[in-house]
Design an enzyme around this catalytic site. Sequence first.
Site, PDB file in Angstrom:
ATOM      1  N   SER A 151       1.770 -19.025   9.345  1.00 30.17           N
ATOM      2  CA  SER A 151       0.408 -18.983   9.177  1.00 30.17           C
ATOM      3  C   SER A 151       0.193 -17.727   8.335  1.00 30.17           C
ATOM      4  O   SER A 151       0.701 -16.809   8.806  1.00 30.17           O
ATOM      5  CB  SER A 151      -0.149 -19.227  10.756  1.00 30.17           C
ATOM      6  OG  SER A 151      -1.688 -18.742  10.524  1.00 30.17           O
ATOM      7  N   TYR A 164      -1.742 -17.235  19.267  1.00 28.85           N
ATOM      8  CA  TYR A 164      -1.467 -18.111  17.957  1.00 28.85           C
ATOM      9  C   TYR A 164      -0.691 -17.075  16.899  1.00 28.85           C
ATOM     10  O   TYR A 164       0.395 -17.269  16.456  1.00 28.85           O
ATOM     11  CB  TYR A 164      -2.632 -18.869  17.335  1.00 28.85           C
ATOM     12  CG  TYR A 164      -2.141 -19.832  16.160  1.00 28.85           C
ATOM     13  CD1 TYR A 164      -1.496 -21.012  16.209  1.00 28.85           C
ATOM     14  CD2 TYR A 164      -2.418 -19.405  14.983  1.00 28.85           C
ATOM     15  CE1 TYR A 164      -1.164 -21.592  15.221  1.00 28.85           C
ATOM     16  CE2 TYR A 164      -2.097 -20.003  13.876  1.00 28.85           C
ATOM     17  CZ  TYR A 164      -1.644 -21.166  13.753  1.00 28.85           C
ATOM     18  OH  TYR A 164      -1.414 -21.695  12.870  1.00 28.85           O
TER      19      TYR A 164
HETATM   20  N1  LIG Z   1      -3.817 -26.722   9.234  1.00 25.92           N
HETATM   21  C1  LIG Z   1      -3.772 -25.577   9.047  1.00 25.92           C
HETATM   22  O1  LIG Z   1      -4.882 -25.181   8.582  1.00 25.92           O
HETATM   23  C2  LIG Z   1      -2.759 -24.710   9.236  1.00 25.92           C
HETATM   24  C3  LIG Z   1      -2.628 -23.371   8.733  1.00 25.92           C
HETATM   25  C4  LIG Z   1      -1.484 -22.683   8.787  1.00 25.92           C
HETATM   26  C5  LIG Z   1      -0.621 -23.104   9.715  1.00 25.92           C
HETATM   27  N2  LIG Z   1      -0.683 -24.236  10.188  1.00 25.92           N
HETATM   28  C6  LIG Z   1       0.704 -24.792  10.993  1.00 25.92           C
HETATM   29  O2  LIG Z   1       1.276 -25.851  10.450  1.00 25.92           O
HETATM   30  C7  LIG Z   1       1.748 -26.703  11.537  1.00 25.92           C
HETATM   31  C8  LIG Z   1       1.200 -28.114  11.461  1.00 25.92           C
HETATM   32  O3  LIG Z   1      -0.250 -27.869  11.818  1.00 25.92           O
HETATM   33  P1  LIG Z   1      -1.366 -28.963  11.780  1.00 25.92           P
HETATM   34  O4  LIG Z   1      -2.589 -28.378  11.186  1.00 25.92           O
HETATM   35  O5  LIG Z   1      -0.858 -30.119  11.091  1.00 25.92           O
HETATM   36  O6  LIG Z   1      -1.778 -29.132  13.416  1.00 25.92           O
HETATM   37  P2  LIG Z   1      -2.078 -30.644  14.142  1.00 25.92           P
HETATM   38  O7  LIG Z   1      -2.815 -31.577  13.333  1.00 25.92           O
HETATM   39  O8  LIG Z   1      -2.601 -30.061  15.419  1.00 25.92           O
HETATM   40  O9  LIG Z   1      -0.815 -31.219  14.544  1.00 25.92           O
HETATM   41  C9  LIG Z   1       0.243 -30.681  15.449  1.00 25.92           C
HETATM   42  C10 LIG Z   1       1.451 -31.347  15.760  1.00 25.92           C
HETATM   43  O10 LIG Z   1       2.153 -30.478  16.631  1.00 25.92           O
HETATM   44  C11 LIG Z   1       2.642 -31.532  17.687  1.00 25.92           C
HETATM   45  N3  LIG Z   1       2.595 -30.832  19.191  1.00 25.92           N
HETATM   46  C12 LIG Z   1       1.744 -30.093  19.835  1.00 25.92           C
HETATM   47  N4  LIG Z   1       1.921 -29.675  20.599  1.00 25.92           N
HETATM   48  C13 LIG Z   1       3.164 -30.366  20.958  1.00 25.92           C
HETATM   49  C14 LIG Z   1       4.098 -30.508  22.133  1.00 25.92           C
HETATM   50  N5  LIG Z   1       3.805 -29.686  23.428  1.00 25.92           N
HETATM   51  N6  LIG Z   1       5.312 -31.187  22.104  1.00 25.92           N
HETATM   52  C15 LIG Z   1       5.590 -31.862  21.016  1.00 25.92           C
HETATM   53  N7  LIG Z   1       4.693 -31.929  19.995  1.00 25.92           N
HETATM   54  C16 LIG Z   1       3.658 -30.997  19.774  1.00 25.92           C
HETATM   55  C17 LIG Z   1       1.348 -32.511  17.902  1.00 25.92           C
HETATM   56  O11 LIG Z   1       1.676 -33.570  18.499  1.00 25.92           O
HETATM   57  P3  LIG Z   1       0.463 -34.832  18.715  1.00 25.92           P
HETATM   58  O12 LIG Z   1       0.648 -35.625  17.599  1.00 25.92           O
HETATM   59  O13 LIG Z   1       1.201 -35.656  19.972  1.00 25.92           O
HETATM   60  O14 LIG Z   1      -0.558 -34.185  18.951  1.00 25.92           O
HETATM   61  C18 LIG Z   1       0.955 -32.804  16.305  1.00 25.92           C
HETATM   62  O15 LIG Z   1       2.109 -33.601  15.578  1.00 25.92           O
HETATM   63  C19 LIG Z   1       1.476 -25.933  12.940  1.00 25.92           C
HETATM   64  O16 LIG Z   1       2.641 -25.173  13.016  1.00 25.92           O
HETATM   65  C20 LIG Z   1       0.448 -24.872  12.298  1.00 25.92           C
HETATM   66  O17 LIG Z   1       0.409 -23.568  13.354  1.00 25.92           O
HETATM   67  C21 LIG Z   1      -1.672 -24.981   9.972  1.00 25.92           C
END
Ligand SMILES: NC(=O)c1ccc[n+]([C@@H]2O[C@H](COP(=O)([O-])OP(=O)(O)OC[C@H]3O[C@@H](n4cnc5c(N)ncnc54)[C@H](OP(=O)(O)O)[C@@H]3O)[C@@H](O)[C@H]2O)c1
Length: 245
Positions: A151, A164
């Site tokens: 991130s 985070y």
């Molecule tokens: N979106 C952004 O702007 C952004 C920016 C920088 C970095 N990121 C990174 O990109 C990655 C994906 O983020 P996203 O935005 O797609 O987030 P998201 O929509 O919240 O999805 C997160 C995923 O992680 C899974 N997860 C969370 N807790 C878990 C647990 N205890 N056990 C197993 N799985 C778990 C969730 O499962 P469920 O489907 O069961 O909820 C979901 O599939 C993350 O590492 C995040 O830090 C995102």
Amino acid sequence: MLDYQAPPTLLAGKCILITGATAGIGRTAALTFAAHGAQLVLLGRDPLKLRQLCEEIGASGALLPRYGVLDLATASQATTRACIAALALTRLDGLLLNAGVLGTLGPLAELDEQEWQRVLQVNVSANLWLIQTCLPLLQQAPQASLLLTSSGVGKRGRAGWGSYAISKFATEGMMQVLADELAGTGVRVNAINPGATRTAMRAAAKPDEDPLTLRTPAELMPLYLYLMGQHSLGLTGQSWDAQSK
Ligand SMILES: NC(=O)c1ccc[n+]([C@@H]2O[C@H](COP(=O)([O-])OP(=O)(O)OC[C@H]3O[C@@H](n4cnc5c(N)ncnc54)[C@H](OP(=O)(O)O)[C@@H]3O)[C@@H](O)[C@H]2O)c1
């Protein structure tokens, strides 16, 4: 790198495991990798969502994925090993460590102990257990790609992003140490910073932001494909900003 054009069969013959495959960027990566020929292994905590996604991918004409249920908030080295062993994988060419949690945002001075433990467990420790478990299979592959998810706040600290941000600094560190340890082997190790992306996590972090101003997960997929496929052979130890100009 978002202008990379992946050949339709880029990932044919490759077996790729994705964490956090049931929502957001991970879900889109699963659909995209499957559409490019990969045999997927999906990890998540919700068996119903996993089953539905597998069915959706199978119905699209892509290879039917396999799935394993693992709650990363409670995963230990032993339960991670048991989960992967139960999948009886015979090969693994790619590992996308995408799952993550945001935790509670706020100043470090007010950080709750349990929240700190939870975020570090999901975003850091569970990834280490998965890497340790999957590494022997990745090392048997002719060329393997291991991608961690970083991130912007894991490269430059920002007030209020608490556990985070610190967990993402640890992710960058894990990538660098591992890439150095595996230098000269067939396993390349990189990190992706998706940048602000239209998902539930971003909406939780920035509730006042208009999501329509953000890139969608699908728009980031060229970089994910590039790093998972053969055109990134030899590139390792790098941190990639998906949305760098
Ligand atoms: N979106 C952004 O702007 C952004 C920016 C920088 C970095 N990121 C990174 O990109 C990655 C994906 O983020 P996203 O935005 O797609 O987030 P998201 O929509 O919240 O999805 C997160 C995923 O992680 C899974 N997860 C969370 N807790 C878990 C647990 N205890 N056990 C197993 N799985 C778990 C969730 O499962 P469920 O489907 O069961 O909820 C979901 O599939 C993350 O590492 C995040 O830090 C995102």
